[in-house]
Enzyme design. Structure first.
Site, PDB file in Angstrom:
ATOM      1  N   THR A 260       0.846  -1.192   0.000  1.00  9.92           N
ATOM      2  CA  THR A 260       0.000   0.000   0.000  1.00  9.92           C
ATOM      3  C   THR A 260       0.881   1.242   0.000  1.00  9.92           C
ATOM      4  OG1 THR A 260      -1.817  -1.068   1.122  1.00  9.92           O
ATOM      5  CG2 THR A 260      -1.561   1.275   1.563  1.00  9.92           C
TER       6      THR A 260
ATOM      7  N   ASP B  30      -8.481  -1.121   5.849  1.00  8.46           N
ATOM      8  CA  ASP B  30      -8.391   0.089   6.669  1.00  8.46           C
ATOM      9  C   ASP B  30      -8.100   1.347   5.858  1.00  8.46           C
ATOM     10  OD1 ASP B  30      -5.857  -1.142   6.114  1.00  8.46           O
ATOM     11  OD2 ASP B  30      -4.946   0.348   7.440  1.00  8.46           O
TER      12      ASP B  30
ATOM     13  N   GLY C 293      -5.257  -4.907   7.258  1.00  7.35           N
ATOM     14  CA  GLY C 293      -6.276  -3.887   7.484  1.00  7.35           C
ATOM     15  C   GLY C 293      -7.273  -4.194   8.578  1.00  7.35           C
TER      16      GLY C 293
HETATM   17  N1  ASP Z   1      -3.913  -2.095   4.766  1.00  2.09           N
HETATM   18  C1  ASP Z   1      -4.242  -2.615   3.466  1.00  2.09           C
HETATM   19  C2  ASP Z   1      -5.506  -3.412   3.560  1.00  2.09           C
HETATM   20  O1  ASP Z   1      -5.679  -4.148   4.497  1.00  2.09           O
HETATM   21  C3  ASP Z   1      -3.167  -3.473   2.909  1.00  2.09           C
HETATM   22  C4  ASP Z   1      -1.807  -2.859   2.911  1.00  2.09           C
HETATM   23  O2  ASP Z   1      -1.487  -2.021   3.744  1.00  2.09           O
HETATM   24  O3  ASP Z   1      -1.016  -3.212   2.035  1.00  2.09           O
HETATM   25  O4  ASP Z   1      -6.300  -3.336   2.660  1.00  2.09           O
END
Ligand code: ASP
Length: 350
Positions: free
Chosen positions: A212, A243, A266
């Protein structure tokens, strides 16, 4: 005499605790003095270890992180807003297939690339977010449009895409987002899943990482902003939303305290309300940004479900102090302060 001994003993305990906390810390704090403006970014946290990176691969990530943060830095240097710096920096990362955002996003169980993004203005506490879109080229632009041009905070799915078109945002064929390596990632996770339902993240996968992207910035006008953009987690289904588009979990900004962008598993970041918790610890308990981020990531988050909650945050406070805190082997990250001093790192510092 007895009192003196007690005082000396007390001071010795306090001192030893402080050194212990500092030496066991996994946090990185940049700048102790006030910064007129500052910018910090991440490109995801996860199983990012030196042994999985050739020099060439490392250089690719470093170059893209530098390119992205420089865009934001120049906006801030020229007196632009932290919101614009965050948005334009994230666009560079979304356009790169190296990261799990925009082009290069991970695949859903059904074989789509579905994007979540959010942005928040620390001055007004206004915020915008979008979830589960499949055709918006730069989801961070959609999040910004939701904030600036709609009465809402979070739009999702096809409705969000209709809004994006009405706002004349760039839309593309879903195939634009697909990459070979993410498709392989989906196959790997699907194979693992034969043994366990919802194995959409597994630390045993050699190059498993979240990917992300996020940015937090303080501008010359004293305003903070943060933004986050992601493809979510490989093999996600049932319209799962992480998240990243959740204000308070993946993104938060408040001029009284700090601006934060999260990356990691998340579900745990939502349950821990990670980004807002960091701000709240500063606002209500008077903690420094570094203390607050460490408390939330190494304390609260790391304790949920016996340490399943992995990931990290990048953050900047209203004095320009920047923090990068994570509980994974690595996090793609970079900072730039008002002097133009650039710091890029991928792995945990030894
Ligand atoms: N936080 C993101 C999610 O759970 C994934 C990530 O941080 O790569 O969608």
């Amino acid at each position: 005499m007895k009192n003196l001994i007690i005082i000396i003993a007390f001071l010795a305990v306090v001192f030893s605790c402080k050194t212990e906390t500092e030496s066991s810390s996994n946090s990185e704090k940049i700048n102790t003095k006030e910064n007129e403006f500052a910018i910090v970014i991440h490109g995801g946290a996860g199983n990012i270890k030196p042994e999985n990176f050739s020099e060439a691969k490392k250089a690719k990530y470093q170059q893209k992180l530098e390119e992205a943060i420089t865009v934001g830095y120049n906006i801030l240097k020229n007196g632009g807003t932290s919101l614009d710096a965050v948005q334009q920096t994230i666009i560079i990362l979304e356009d790169s297939p190296l990261f799990n955002a925009g082009k290069g996003a991970v695949f859903t169980n059904e074989g789509y690339n579905e994007h979540d993004a959010s942005i928040m203005d620390g001055k007004t506490l206004n915020a915008g977010a979008s979830a589960g879109t499949r055709i918006v080229k730069n989801p961070i632009n959609l999040a910004r449009a939701v904030m600036d041009k709609s009465p809402h905070v979070l739009l999702s799915g096809r409705g969000a895409e209709v809004f994006a078109k009405q706002q004349n945002l760039n839309v593309v064929d879903p195939s634009y987002f697909a990459t070979e390596s993410r498709l392989k990632g989906l196959e790997r996770v699907k194979n693992l899943e034969k043994n366990e339902l919802s194995a959409f993240y597994d630390d045993a996968i050699k190059d498993s990482k979240f990917g992300t992207v996020g940015c937090a910035a303080l501008d010359k006008h004293g305003n903070l902003a943060a933004g986050t953009s992601t493809g979510g987690m490989t093999n996600k289904r049932w319209g799962r939303i992480g998240d990243s588009p959740i204000i308070g979990a993946g993104t938060y900004a408040n001029n009284n305290t700090c601006a934060v962008s999260s990356t990691g598993w998340g579900e745990y970041f939502i349950r821990g309300m990670v980004a807002h918790d960091i701000s709240a610890l500063m606002e209500y308990k008077g903690l420094s940004l570094q203390e607050a981020a460490k408390n939330v990531i190494q304390g609260k988050l790391s304790k949920i479900d016996d340490g399943q909650g992995n990931g990290g945050v990048i953050a900047v406070d209203n004095h320009g102090n920047m923090v990068m805190e994570f509980n994974t082997p690595g996090m793609f990250r970079a900072t730039m302060d008002a002097n133009g001093e650039l710091n890029i790192a991928l792995f945990k510092k030894k």
